[in-house]
Design an enzyme around this catalytic site. Structure first.
Site, PDB file in Angstrom:
ATOM      1  N   CYS A  34      16.458  21.318  -7.641  1.00 30.29           N
ATOM      2  CA  CYS A  34      17.766  21.233  -9.157  1.00 30.29           C
ATOM      3  C   CYS A  34      16.374  21.827 -10.236  1.00 30.29           C
ATOM      4  CB  CYS A  34      18.211  20.194  -9.888  1.00 30.29           C
ATOM      5  SG  CYS A  34      17.034  19.123 -10.153  1.00 30.29           S
ATOM      6  N   ASN A  57      -7.869 -13.377   4.859  1.00 32.48           N
ATOM      7  CA  ASN A  57      -9.486 -12.622   3.444  1.00 32.48           C
ATOM      8  C   ASN A  57     -10.629 -12.771   3.183  1.00 32.48           C
ATOM      9  OD1 ASN A  57      -9.458 -11.916   0.429  1.00 32.48           O
ATOM     10  ND2 ASN A  57      -7.413 -11.513   0.737  1.00 32.48           N
ATOM     11  N   HIS A  79       5.901  -0.231  -2.226  1.00 35.99           N
ATOM     12  CA  HIS A  79       5.577  -0.087  -3.853  1.00 35.99           C
ATOM     13  C   HIS A  79       5.438   1.834  -3.411  1.00 35.99           C
ATOM     14  CE1 HIS A  79       3.546  -3.814  -5.170  1.00 35.99           C
ATOM     15  NE2 HIS A  79       4.707  -3.605  -4.892  1.00 35.99           N
ATOM     16  N   ASN A 137       0.920  -1.255   0.565  1.00 37.57           N
ATOM     17  CA  ASN A 137      -0.025  -0.100  -0.060  1.00 37.57           C
ATOM     18  C   ASN A 137       0.864   1.220  -0.210  1.00 37.57           C
ATOM     19  OD1 ASN A 137      -2.625  -1.412   0.209  1.00 37.57           O
ATOM     20  ND2 ASN A 137      -2.126  -1.606   2.072  1.00 37.57           N
ATOM     21  N   THR A 167      -5.035  -9.361   0.801  1.00 40.03           N
ATOM     22  CA  THR A 167      -3.994  -8.326  -0.863  1.00 40.03           C
ATOM     23  C   THR A 167      -4.492  -9.459  -1.436  1.00 40.03           C
ATOM     24  OG1 THR A 167      -1.582  -8.525  -2.393  1.00 40.03           O
ATOM     25  CG2 THR A 167      -1.836 -10.484  -0.343  1.00 40.03           C
TER      26      THR A 167
HETATM   27  C1  BV8 Z   1       8.914  -5.659 -11.451  1.00 32.17           C
HETATM   28  C2  BV8 Z   1       1.632   1.750  -6.577  1.00 32.17           C
HETATM   29  C3  BV8 Z   1      10.949  -5.675 -12.289  1.00 32.17           C
HETATM   30  C4  BV8 Z   1       1.070   2.149  -7.699  1.00 32.17           C
HETATM   31  C5  BV8 Z   1       1.461  -0.870  -7.845  1.00 32.17           C
HETATM   32  C6  BV8 Z   1       5.400 -12.445 -12.464  1.00 32.17           C
HETATM   33  C7  BV8 Z   1       5.073 -13.082 -13.121  1.00 32.17           C
HETATM   34  C8  BV8 Z   1       3.685 -11.977 -13.927  1.00 32.17           C
HETATM   35  C9  BV8 Z   1       3.825 -10.468 -13.903  1.00 32.17           C
HETATM   36  C10 BV8 Z   1       4.560 -10.531 -13.505  1.00 32.17           C
HETATM   37  C11 BV8 Z   1       6.053 -10.903 -13.255  1.00 32.17           C
HETATM   38  N1  BV8 Z   1       7.235  -9.666 -12.171  1.00 32.17           N
HETATM   39  C12 BV8 Z   1       6.859  -8.825 -12.578  1.00 32.17           C
HETATM   40  C13 BV8 Z   1       5.819  -8.795 -13.473  1.00 32.17           C
HETATM   41  C14 BV8 Z   1       5.104  -7.865 -13.768  1.00 32.17           C
HETATM   42  C15 BV8 Z   1       4.149  -6.960 -12.628  1.00 32.17           C
HETATM   43  C16 BV8 Z   1       3.230  -8.001 -12.105  1.00 32.17           C
HETATM   44  O1  BV8 Z   1       3.209  -8.194 -10.955  1.00 32.17           O
HETATM   45  N2  BV8 Z   1       1.535  -7.778 -12.765  1.00 32.17           N
HETATM   46  C17 BV8 Z   1       0.884  -8.213 -12.300  1.00 32.17           C
HETATM   47  C18 BV8 Z   1      -0.411  -7.830 -12.403  1.00 32.17           C
HETATM   48  C19 BV8 Z   1       0.473  -9.070 -12.995  1.00 32.17           C
HETATM   49  N3  BV8 Z   1       5.251  -6.124 -11.667  1.00 32.17           N
HETATM   50  C20 BV8 Z   1       5.852  -5.381 -11.424  1.00 32.17           C
HETATM   51  O2  BV8 Z   1       5.599  -4.718 -12.604  1.00 32.17           O
HETATM   52  C21 BV8 Z   1       6.772  -4.779 -10.390  1.00 32.17           C
HETATM   53  N4  BV8 Z   1       8.063  -4.342 -11.350  1.00 32.17           N
HETATM   54  O3  BV8 Z   1       8.175  -6.411 -12.020  1.00 32.17           O
HETATM   55  O4  BV8 Z   1       9.854  -5.068 -12.363  1.00 32.17           O
HETATM   56  C22 BV8 Z   1      11.095  -5.614 -13.845  1.00 32.17           C
HETATM   57  C23 BV8 Z   1      11.273  -4.432 -13.889  1.00 32.17           C
HETATM   58  C24 BV8 Z   1      11.666  -4.075 -15.427  1.00 32.17           C
HETATM   59  C25 BV8 Z   1      11.329  -4.365 -16.387  1.00 32.17           C
HETATM   60  C26 BV8 Z   1      10.883  -6.203 -15.928  1.00 32.17           C
HETATM   61  C27 BV8 Z   1      10.986  -6.363 -15.008  1.00 32.17           C
HETATM   62  C28 BV8 Z   1       6.206  -3.826 -10.313  1.00 32.17           C
HETATM   63  C29 BV8 Z   1       4.632  -3.767  -9.200  1.00 32.17           C
HETATM   64  C30 BV8 Z   1       4.588  -2.675  -9.091  1.00 32.17           C
HETATM   65  C31 BV8 Z   1       3.237  -1.387  -9.277  1.00 32.17           C
HETATM   66  N5  BV8 Z   1       2.124  -1.001  -8.401  1.00 32.17           N
HETATM   67  N6  BV8 Z   1       0.845   0.209  -6.582  1.00 32.17           N
HETATM   68  C32 BV8 Z   1      -0.163   1.852  -7.833  1.00 32.17           C
HETATM   69  O5  BV8 Z   1      -1.023   2.244  -6.345  1.00 32.17           O
HETATM   70  O6  BV8 Z   1      -1.254   2.630  -8.725  1.00 32.17           O
HETATM   71  S1  BV8 Z   1       1.102  -1.993  -7.757  1.00 32.17           S
HETATM   72  C33 BV8 Z   1      -0.902  -2.232  -6.707  1.00 32.17           C
HETATM   73  O7  BV8 Z   1      -1.442  -3.850  -7.527  1.00 32.17           O
HETATM   74  C34 BV8 Z   1      -0.726  -2.415  -5.174  1.00 32.17           C
HETATM   75  O8  BV8 Z   1       0.839  -2.298  -4.735  1.00 32.17           O
HETATM   76  C35 BV8 Z   1      -0.821  -3.138  -5.292  1.00 32.17           C
HETATM   77  O9  BV8 Z   1       0.268  -4.905  -5.357  1.00 32.17           O
HETATM   78  C36 BV8 Z   1      -1.557  -4.470  -6.304  1.00 32.17           C
HETATM   79  C37 BV8 Z   1      -2.543  -4.905  -6.072  1.00 32.17           C
HETATM   80  O10 BV8 Z   1      -2.975  -5.772  -5.330  1.00 32.17           O
HETATM   81  P1  BV8 Z   1      -3.487  -5.783  -3.395  1.00 32.17           P
HETATM   82  O11 BV8 Z   1      -3.289  -4.564  -2.751  1.00 32.17           O
HETATM   83  O12 BV8 Z   1      -3.425  -7.077  -3.553  1.00 32.17           O
HETATM   84  O13 BV8 Z   1      -5.623  -4.557  -3.902  1.00 32.17           O
HETATM   85  P2  BV8 Z   1      -6.374  -5.565  -4.494  1.00 32.17           P
HETATM   86  O14 BV8 Z   1      -7.835  -4.390  -4.843  1.00 32.17           O
HETATM   87  O15 BV8 Z   1      -5.964  -6.782  -6.193  1.00 32.17           O
HETATM   88  O16 BV8 Z   1      -7.436  -6.905  -3.981  1.00 32.17           O
HETATM   89  C38 BV8 Z   1      -7.348  -6.575  -2.849  1.00 32.17           C
HETATM   90  C39 BV8 Z   1      -7.264  -7.858  -1.616  1.00 32.17           C
HETATM   91  O17 BV8 Z   1      -8.179  -7.726   0.152  1.00 32.17           O
HETATM   92  C40 BV8 Z   1      -8.412  -8.829  -2.119  1.00 32.17           C
HETATM   93  O18 BV8 Z   1      -7.789 -10.582  -2.067  1.00 32.17           O
HETATM   94  C41 BV8 Z   1     -10.342  -9.156  -1.293  1.00 32.17           C
HETATM   95  O19 BV8 Z   1     -11.144  -9.824  -1.507  1.00 32.17           O
HETATM   96  C42 BV8 Z   1      -9.160  -8.473  -0.134  1.00 32.17           C
HETATM   97  N7  BV8 Z   1     -10.191  -7.774   0.794  1.00 32.17           N
HETATM   98  C43 BV8 Z   1     -11.140  -7.041   0.755  1.00 32.17           C
HETATM   99  N8  BV8 Z   1     -11.743  -6.610   1.929  1.00 32.17           N
HETATM  100  C44 BV8 Z   1     -10.727  -7.027   2.768  1.00 32.17           C
HETATM  101  C45 BV8 Z   1      -9.668  -7.802   2.233  1.00 32.17           C
HETATM  102  N9  BV8 Z   1      -8.801  -9.027   3.260  1.00 32.17           N
HETATM  103  C46 BV8 Z   1      -9.217  -8.795   4.272  1.00 32.17           C
HETATM  104  N10 BV8 Z   1      -9.884  -7.387   4.708  1.00 32.17           N
HETATM  105  C47 BV8 Z   1     -10.923  -7.103   4.550  1.00 32.17           C
HETATM  106  N11 BV8 Z   1     -11.988  -6.197   4.904  1.00 32.17           N
HETATM  107 ZN    ZN Z   2      15.688  17.822  -8.785  1.00 37.06          ZN
END
Ligand code: BV8
Ligand code: ZN
Length: 263
Positions: A158, A221, A126, A109, A196
């Protein structure tokens, strides 16, 4: 008398919670849901901004193509976050840091709610929506001290263009953040995975590392995730209702050594 704790939390977990010395928590958007912060993938659909899925507007490609649009997206989300307060789940985790000899909070987050609840030394995988970073001199600036208008803000050091200090899709995580989280996961006895969907990497690899190292992995979750099958215990429900059940006093103090074989 059949208490909620008994039905939700196994005796094994409450005993481990009582004696564990090294504990790690990984959180996602779900932990902030009860504070009113929209999740990305709740309810089956993906968050969309101006017709773009969030992992398009929040991407390195968009930063290159249209920096003002990226600022508009994060200014909008920062506006939403302004009045938001941490909830019982954030406060429970902040309370745990006194409980355990070695305690690590790792979050995906960018909302800063763990710190607002009193958690210290949080590993922000992140980045943070409350900071900006200069493209040229890499200096980080607290956004609360900046007056953000429609134009792209400039670096006070800068004069270069600033960008949100968040990790966008296709970008590397902050130097050392993942490595530190992975090292802690390697040595923890108890690993909680809270709110997550466990689909974004490398963050989702953290509980896998803990599991492979023999830690007792617990998911909190309301919905199952790809991680559920490797967890030793799945607590189905809301973090704000479940985490407060696990507090120092709730744990019985019977001595059970680490050699508790994982389920
Ligand atoms: C990278 C900031 C290296 C910005 C974010 C391997 C396999 C496949 C793909 C990849 C891989 N490795 C890399 C990738 C690509 C990509 C990726 O993972 N894609 C996914 C979509 C498949 N990863 C990247 O790009 C990462 N960088 O790998 O760099 C690289 C670099 C250059 C070249 C090559 C490689 C960077 C990833 C970070 C991106 N930035 N956030 C912003 O916020 O806008 S990610 C963002 O989305 C969040 O930070 C978080 O990580 C994600 C969302 O997921 P969650 O937080 O889990 O939220 P979500 O809504 O999905 O789920 C909520 C959950 O809560 C649900 O399960 C729900 O049931 C539950 N819930 C609901 N209410 C409750 C609850 N639980 C408890 N209590 C409740 N009340
Ligand atoms: Zn600067």
């Amino acid at each position: 008398m059949h208490s909620v704790t008994d039905s939700v939390i196994s005796s094994k977990l409450s005993e481990l919670f009582a004696i564990a010395r090294n504990v790690l928590v990984l959180t996602g958007a779900g932990i902030s849901a009860e504070s009113g912060v929209p999740t990305f993938r709740g309810g089956g659909n993906t968050a969309v901004w101006k017709g773009m899925p969030f992992d398009v507007i929040s991407s390195a490609g968009m930063l290159q193509r249209d920096l003002p649009a990226v600022w508009e997206w994060f200014n909008y989300r920062r506006g939403l976050l302004g009045p938001v307060k941490p909830n019982a789940a954030h406060h429970a985790i902040a309370g745990w840091q006194k409980q355990f000899e070695h305690f690590t909070v790792v979050t995906q987050n960018i909302d800063g709610l763990h710190q607002a609840a009193g958690s210290r030394d949080v590993i922000e995988l992140h980045g943070s929506i409350w900071r900006a970073r200069c493209f040229d001199c890499e200096t980080r600036h607290e956004l609360r001290d900046l007056r953000i208008g429609q134009e792209v803000p400039s670096c006070m050091d800068c004069g270069g263009h600033l960008r949100p200090d968040v990790v966008l899709f296709g970008e590397m995580l902050p130097p050392g953040a993942f490595e530190r989280a992975a090292a802690e996961a390697q040595h923890c006895e108890l690993c909680f995975v809270v709110g997550t969907s466990a689909v974004v990497y490398p963050a989702a690899a953290i509980p896998e590392i803990a599991h492979a190292a023999g830690a007792y992995v617990v998911e909190v979750n309301p919905e199952p995730t790809p991680l559920s099958e490797i967890c030793d215990e799945v607590l189905t429900g809301k973090a704000g209702e479940i985490l407060p059940l696990l507090s120092p006093t709730s744990a019985s103090s019977s001595q059970l050594m680490r050699s508790v074989p994982s389920a």
